[in-house]
Scaffold this active site. Structure first.
Site, PDB file in Angstrom:
ATOM      1  N   ASN A   8       0.881  -1.167   0.000  1.00 13.50           N
ATOM      2  CA  ASN A   8       0.000   0.000   0.000  1.00 13.50           C
ATOM      3  C   ASN A   8       0.917   1.216   0.000  1.00 13.50           C
ATOM      4  O   ASN A   8       1.475   1.575   1.030  1.00 13.50           O
ATOM      5  CB  ASN A   8      -0.900  -0.014   1.242  1.00 13.50           C
ATOM      6  CG  ASN A   8      -1.759   1.241   1.331  1.00 13.50           C
ATOM      7  OD1 ASN A   8      -1.800   2.032   0.384  1.00 13.50           O
ATOM      8  ND2 ASN A   8      -2.439   1.419   2.452  1.00 13.50           N
ATOM      9  N   LYS A  10       0.144   4.212  -0.334  1.00 12.14           N
ATOM     10  CA  LYS A  10      -0.508   5.409   0.213  1.00 12.14           C
ATOM     11  C   LYS A  10      -0.276   6.598  -0.736  1.00 12.14           C
ATOM     12  O   LYS A  10      -0.210   6.377  -1.945  1.00 12.14           O
ATOM     13  CB  LYS A  10      -0.023   5.667   1.647  1.00 12.14           C
ATOM     14  CG  LYS A  10      -0.203   4.413   2.513  1.00 12.14           C
ATOM     15  CD  LYS A  10      -0.011   4.638   3.973  1.00 12.14           C
ATOM     16  CE  LYS A  10      -0.233   3.320   4.714  1.00 12.14           C
ATOM     17  NZ  LYS A  10      -0.142   3.447   6.162  1.00 12.14           N
ATOM     18  N   HIS A  92      -9.559   1.414   4.773  1.00 13.35           N
ATOM     19  CA  HIS A  92      -8.300   1.644   5.495  1.00 13.35           C
ATOM     20  C   HIS A  92      -8.557   2.645   6.626  1.00 13.35           C
ATOM     21  O   HIS A  92      -9.341   3.591   6.456  1.00 13.35           O
ATOM     22  CB  HIS A  92      -7.235   2.182   4.538  1.00 13.35           C
ATOM     23  CG  HIS A  92      -5.861   2.125   5.131  1.00 13.35           C
ATOM     24  ND1 HIS A  92      -5.433   3.058   6.046  1.00 13.35           N
ATOM     25  CD2 HIS A  92      -4.858   1.229   4.991  1.00 13.35           C
ATOM     26  CE1 HIS A  92      -4.203   2.740   6.435  1.00 13.35           C
ATOM     27  NE2 HIS A  92      -3.833   1.636   5.800  1.00 13.35           N
ATOM     28  N   GLU A  94      -6.924   5.054   7.632  1.00 13.28           N
ATOM     29  CA  GLU A  94      -6.648   6.445   7.265  1.00 13.28           C
ATOM     30  C   GLU A  94      -7.860   7.075   6.567  1.00 13.28           C
ATOM     31  O   GLU A  94      -8.115   8.269   6.714  1.00 13.28           O
ATOM     32  CB  GLU A  94      -5.383   6.522   6.400  1.00 13.28           C
ATOM     33  CG  GLU A  94      -4.146   6.363   7.274  1.00 13.28           C
ATOM     34  CD  GLU A  94      -2.952   5.696   6.609  1.00 13.28           C
ATOM     35  OE1 GLU A  94      -2.893   5.639   5.374  1.00 13.28           O
ATOM     36  OE2 GLU A  94      -2.079   5.208   7.357  1.00 13.28           O
ATOM     37  N   GLU A 158      -5.345  -4.393  10.723  1.00 15.37           N
ATOM     38  CA  GLU A 158      -4.327  -3.369  10.903  1.00 15.37           C
ATOM     39  C   GLU A 158      -4.602  -2.591  12.189  1.00 15.37           C
ATOM     40  O   GLU A 158      -5.407  -1.638  12.171  1.00 15.37           O
ATOM     41  CB  GLU A 158      -4.327  -2.405   9.713  1.00 15.37           C
ATOM     42  CG  GLU A 158      -3.991  -3.066   8.394  1.00 15.37           C
ATOM     43  CD  GLU A 158      -3.402  -2.085   7.389  1.00 15.37           C
ATOM     44  OE1 GLU A 158      -2.314  -2.379   6.880  1.00 15.37           O
ATOM     45  OE2 GLU A 158      -3.995  -1.023   7.134  1.00 15.37           O
ATOM     46  N   GLY A 164       2.688   2.620  10.760  1.00 18.22           N
ATOM     47  CA  GLY A 164       3.694   3.668  10.593  1.00 18.22           C
ATOM     48  C   GLY A 164       4.411   4.061  11.877  1.00 18.22           C
ATOM     49  O   GLY A 164       5.062   5.100  11.935  1.00 18.22           O
ATOM     50  N   SER A 200       3.558  -1.779  10.429  1.00 15.36           N
ATOM     51  CA  SER A 200       5.012  -1.810  10.624  1.00 15.36           C
ATOM     52  C   SER A 200       5.670  -3.136  10.229  1.00 15.36           C
ATOM     53  O   SER A 200       6.646  -3.562  10.843  1.00 15.36           O
ATOM     54  CB  SER A 200       5.360  -1.441  12.064  1.00 15.36           C
ATOM     55  OG  SER A 200       4.918  -0.126  12.354  1.00 15.36           O
TER      56      SER A 200
HETATM   57  P1  13P Z   1       3.073   0.659   7.659  1.00 17.43           P
HETATM   58  O1  13P Z   1       3.574  -0.654   7.085  1.00 17.43           O
HETATM   59  O2  13P Z   1       3.797   1.848   7.141  1.00 17.43           O
HETATM   60  O3  13P Z   1       2.988   0.584   9.146  1.00 17.43           O
HETATM   61  O4  13P Z   1       1.561   0.844   7.131  1.00 17.43           O
HETATM   62  C1  13P Z   1       0.664  -0.177   7.268  1.00 17.43           C
HETATM   63  C2  13P Z   1      -0.538   0.127   6.485  1.00 17.43           C
HETATM   64  O5  13P Z   1      -1.304   1.010   6.827  1.00 17.43           O
HETATM   65  C3  13P Z   1      -0.766  -0.646   5.246  1.00 17.43           C
HETATM   66  O6  13P Z   1      -2.044  -0.442   4.745  1.00 17.43           O
END
Ligand code: 13P
Length: 243
Positions: A8, A10, A92, A94, A158, A164, A200
């Protein structure tokens, strides 16, 4: 076939940067690795699709649940398919938290994406303060999928506090959450889902996560931006049998 390893990206990478990634990725990825997907920003989807030589897939990170019309700034599943995507990430954290997407709206998106021919990675996960009532939170988020045929759907667990942050959920937490998701979907939809872990993930911790029977693969943010690291993750996933 190996476990499913999904990038992903982003809101990262210009077309030029995506092309540079793909060149390196094509050169490093062993031919036998097939179970992976790159979810790129809309602007890069076609460039990624065009450039990829391996047998994996391309995805988008969101869709709008209409084919076309007056929906300024949105992209339909039909447009995503046209650009070469076969998967869509929906729900997601976010998007839930930054864009205020509700369970009802997400259910609409999942239904419309599936009807349009896209496969779906549906994300769920708890906030840090909700960790003590993990099962209840996951169950409530999964309720949106009630009554939907989940043949084309993969669930991603997640935990928001692990995204992150460099802080990975413990193996015990991952097992517990994945089992709760599997149990809920079995009861609610009558099928056993593939469940990915995200938060992560990197090549140094992916081995013990993907070794778990309850884990069908990983959804990777930060570490997937680097071609060398993403290839390593796909190779790790390839060591284990997917269900
Ligand atoms: P990270 O791997 O950067 O922690 O992000 C995870 C994520 O949100 C994947 O959709």
């Amino acid at each position: 076939m190996g476990k499913f390893v999904v990038a992903n990206w982003k809101m990262n990478k210009t077309i030029k940067e995506a092309r540079a990634f793909i060149d390196e990725f094509n050169a490093k990825l062993p031919k036998k690795c097939k179970n992976w997907c790159i979810c790129a920003p809309f602007t890069c989807v076609f460039a990624v699709f065009e450039g990829l030589k391996g047998a994996g897939a391309v995805g988008v990170q969101n869709i709008y649940p209409q084919e076309k019309g007056a929906f300024t700034g949105e992209v339909s599943p039909q447009m995503a398919l046209d650009a070469g995507a076969t998967w869509a990430i929906i729900g997601h954290s976010e998007r839930r938290n930054l864009m205020g997407e509700t369970d009802e709206f997400l259910a609409k998106k999942v239904k419309f994406a599936l009807e349009s021919g896209l496969k779906v990675i549906f994300c769920v996960g708890e906030k840090l303060e909700e960790h003590c009532r993990l099962k209840t939170v996951l169950k409530a988020e999964l309720k949106a999928l009630k009554g939907i045929d989940l043949s084309g759907v993969v669930i991603a667990y997640e935990p928001i506090w692990a995204i992150g942050t460099g802080r990975v959920a413990s193996i015990e937490d991952i097992k517990r959450a994945h089992l709760a998701i599997i149990e809920t979907i079995e009861k609610q939809n009558g099928v056993t889902p593939v469940v990915l872990y995200g938060g992560s993930v990197k090549s140094s911790n992916a081995g013990e996560i993907m070794a778990l029977d309850e884990v069908g693969g990983v959804l990777v943010g930060g570490a997937s931006l680097n071609a060398d690291e993403f290839v390593k993750l796909i190779e790790i996933g390839g060591k284990y049998e997917s269900k």
